[in-house]
Scaffold this active site. Sequence first.
Site, short mmCIF file in Angstrom:
data_model
loop_
_atom_site.label_atom_id
_atom_site.label_comp_id
_atom_site.label_asym_id
_atom_site.label_seq_id
_atom_site.Cartn_x
_atom_site.Cartn_y
_atom_site.Cartn_z
N LYS A 255 0.82 -1.22 0.00
CA LYS A 255 0.00 0.00 0.00
C LYS A 255 0.85 1.27 0.00
O LYS A 255 0.49 2.25 -0.66
CB LYS A 255 -0.94 0.02 1.21
CG LYS A 255 -2.09 -0.97 1.08
CD LYS A 255 -3.02 -0.87 2.29
CE LYS A 255 -4.22 -1.80 2.14
NZ LYS A 255 -5.16 -1.69 3.26
N ASP B 84 -10.31 2.70 2.35
CA ASP B 84 -10.49 1.98 3.62
C ASP B 84 -11.29 2.78 4.65
O ASP B 84 -12.25 2.28 5.24
CB ASP B 84 -9.13 1.62 4.21
CG ASP B 84 -8.52 0.38 3.58
OD1 ASP B 84 -9.28 -0.46 3.07
OD2 ASP B 84 -7.29 0.25 3.60
N GLY C 140 -1.58 1.65 13.05
CA GLY C 140 -1.06 1.07 11.81
C GLY C 140 -1.87 1.56 10.61
O GLY C 140 -2.60 2.56 10.68
N LEU D 155 -12.11 -4.21 13.70
CA LEU D 155 -11.82 -4.34 12.27
C LEU D 155 -11.48 -5.77 11.87
O LEU D 155 -11.49 -6.12 10.70
CB LEU D 155 -10.69 -3.39 11.85
CG LEU D 155 -10.95 -1.90 12.03
CD1 LEU D 155 -9.89 -1.08 11.30
CD2 LEU D 155 -12.34 -1.49 11.56
N GLY E 272 -15.41 -6.42 11.27
CA GLY E 272 -14.73 -5.77 10.15
C GLY E 272 -15.31 -6.07 8.78
O GLY E 272 -14.84 -5.51 7.78
N1 LIG Z 1 -12.04 -4.94 7.97
C1 LIG Z 1 -11.19 -4.54 7.04
O1 LIG Z 1 -11.55 -4.25 5.90
C2 LIG Z 1 -9.75 -4.38 7.43
C3 LIG Z 1 -8.89 -3.62 6.64
C4 LIG Z 1 -7.55 -3.50 7.04
C5 LIG Z 1 -7.10 -4.13 8.20
N2 LIG Z 1 -7.99 -4.86 8.94
C6 LIG Z 1 -7.55 -5.51 10.18
O2 LIG Z 1 -7.07 -4.52 11.05
C7 LIG Z 1 -5.99 -5.03 11.82
C8 LIG Z 1 -4.79 -4.09 11.68
O3 LIG Z 1 -4.34 -4.09 10.34
P1 LIG Z 1 -3.22 -3.05 9.83
O4 LIG Z 1 -3.10 -3.26 8.37
O5 LIG Z 1 -3.50 -1.70 10.35
O6 LIG Z 1 -1.90 -3.62 10.56
P2 LIG Z 1 -0.59 -2.82 10.91
O7 LIG Z 1 -0.33 -1.75 9.91
O8 LIG Z 1 0.46 -3.88 11.12
O9 LIG Z 1 -0.90 -2.10 12.32
C9 LIG Z 1 -1.17 -2.87 13.47
C10 LIG Z 1 -1.32 -1.93 14.67
O10 LIG Z 1 -1.63 -2.72 15.81
C11 LIG Z 1 -0.61 -2.55 16.80
N3 LIG Z 1 -0.39 -3.80 17.51
C12 LIG Z 1 0.03 -4.98 16.98
N4 LIG Z 1 0.13 -5.90 17.95
C13 LIG Z 1 -0.22 -5.28 19.12
C14 LIG Z 1 -0.30 -5.70 20.48
N5 LIG Z 1 0.01 -6.94 20.85
N6 LIG Z 1 -0.69 -4.79 21.40
C15 LIG Z 1 -0.98 -3.52 21.05
N7 LIG Z 1 -0.93 -3.07 19.78
C16 LIG Z 1 -0.54 -3.95 18.83
C17 LIG Z 1 0.61 -2.11 16.03
O11 LIG Z 1 1.51 -1.47 16.90
P3 LIG Z 1 3.07 -1.37 16.51
O12 LIG Z 1 3.17 -0.41 15.35
O13 LIG Z 1 3.70 -0.87 17.75
O14 LIG Z 1 3.51 -2.75 16.12
C18 LIG Z 1 -0.04 -1.16 15.02
O15 LIG Z 1 -0.38 0.06 15.62
C19 LIG Z 1 -5.72 -6.44 11.30
O16 LIG Z 1 -6.36 -7.37 12.14
C20 LIG Z 1 -6.39 -6.46 9.95
O17 LIG Z 1 -6.83 -7.74 9.58
C21 LIG Z 1 -9.29 -5.01 8.58
#
Ligand SMILES: NC(=O)c1ccc[n+]([C@@H]2O[C@H](COP(=O)([O-])OP(=O)(O)OC[C@H]3O[C@@H](n4cnc5c(N)ncnc54)[C@H](OP(=O)(O)O)[C@@H]3O)[C@@H](O)[C@H]2O)c1
Length: 284
Positions: free
Chosen positions: A60, A96, A123, A209, A232
Amino acid sequence: MAGSPIRHSLSPRLHNAAFASWGLDWASVAFEVPAGQGRALVEAVATLGLPGLSVTMPLKEEVAHACDRLSPVAERLQAVNCLVHRDGQVVGENTDGDGLLRALAAEHGFHPRGRRCLVLGAGGAARAVIEALGRAGAEEVLVVARRPDAAARAASLAGPAGRPGRAEEAAGADLVVQATPLGMAGGGQERAFPLDPELLGPGHLAVDLVYHPLRTPWLAAVAARGAATANGLGMLVHQAALALEHWTGRPAPLDALWAGLRRPGSDDRGTPSASSPGTGEPVA
Ligand SMILES: NC(=O)c1ccc[n+]([C@@H]2O[C@H](COP(=O)([O-])OP(=O)(O)OC[C@H]3O[C@@H](n4cnc5c(N)ncnc54)[C@H](OP(=O)(O)O)[C@@H]3O)[C@@H](O)[C@H]2O)c1
């Protein structure tokens, strides 16, 4: 659709359901494209004359640097989830955040203007939601993340409404969006709670989500306390709907998209049964 891993993406199913409903002779397929190939991907869209392409992790951000032009939202986020080939240019869009807002409006009649919102995580998904909430006129967009610098940067995407927050402030929010992978099947933190459920109850709308599982343990705990909840899938469906609208100029057939998610044995909102055996998580 392009990204990696991509084999279990649900997006082609959504896109193809729309094409079938329109009687349009188009096809959406998943291409495995690893990190580092974002520029080649954008060039391929132009070379092959594709009308558009969905883009997911890990591409992305790098794709955003390779587009001929970015929409204002994609420019602010420096992230693209949808390429649109228009007038000889490959334009980067990001659907998104608006996808989630459309889902909340459709399913819960929730509109952010004047409302207090709190986002867990900083994230890619969180940033898109934070930007959309700020643009839609939320009174306050609090960002709670484990890295304070990331929380502050993400909060700035909401403009003056955005600021880093504390988890306890969820009690005073109207909307809480859980945008970390906690609770995701196969992620190793299936039962971890991103926020104490006791902070929420009647009057709150809590959105997770994650959509695999459809109801995370955290969402179940929050629902048991009387909060309204959403998973989500609404964001997944509506971000695809917006992409389809960019590509074709037609309003997306939402009923067909929801039906496209359903498989035998699924519940009435559609179980995303194309889960990855590796991670257990279907990807957009
Ligand atoms: N429904 C939908 O259409 C949709 C679309 C996109 C994403 N999602 C879902 O949203 C979630 C996040 O996706 P993303 O793309 O944003 O991922 P990402 O860019 O990797 O961001 C993840 C975020 O969660 C934090 N995090 C990870 N593990 C953690 C923990 N154990 N405790 C506290 N914070 C934690 C990370 O912190 P750090 O930066 O410190 O690691 C970061 O802020 C995923 O489950 C994904 O499947 C859903």
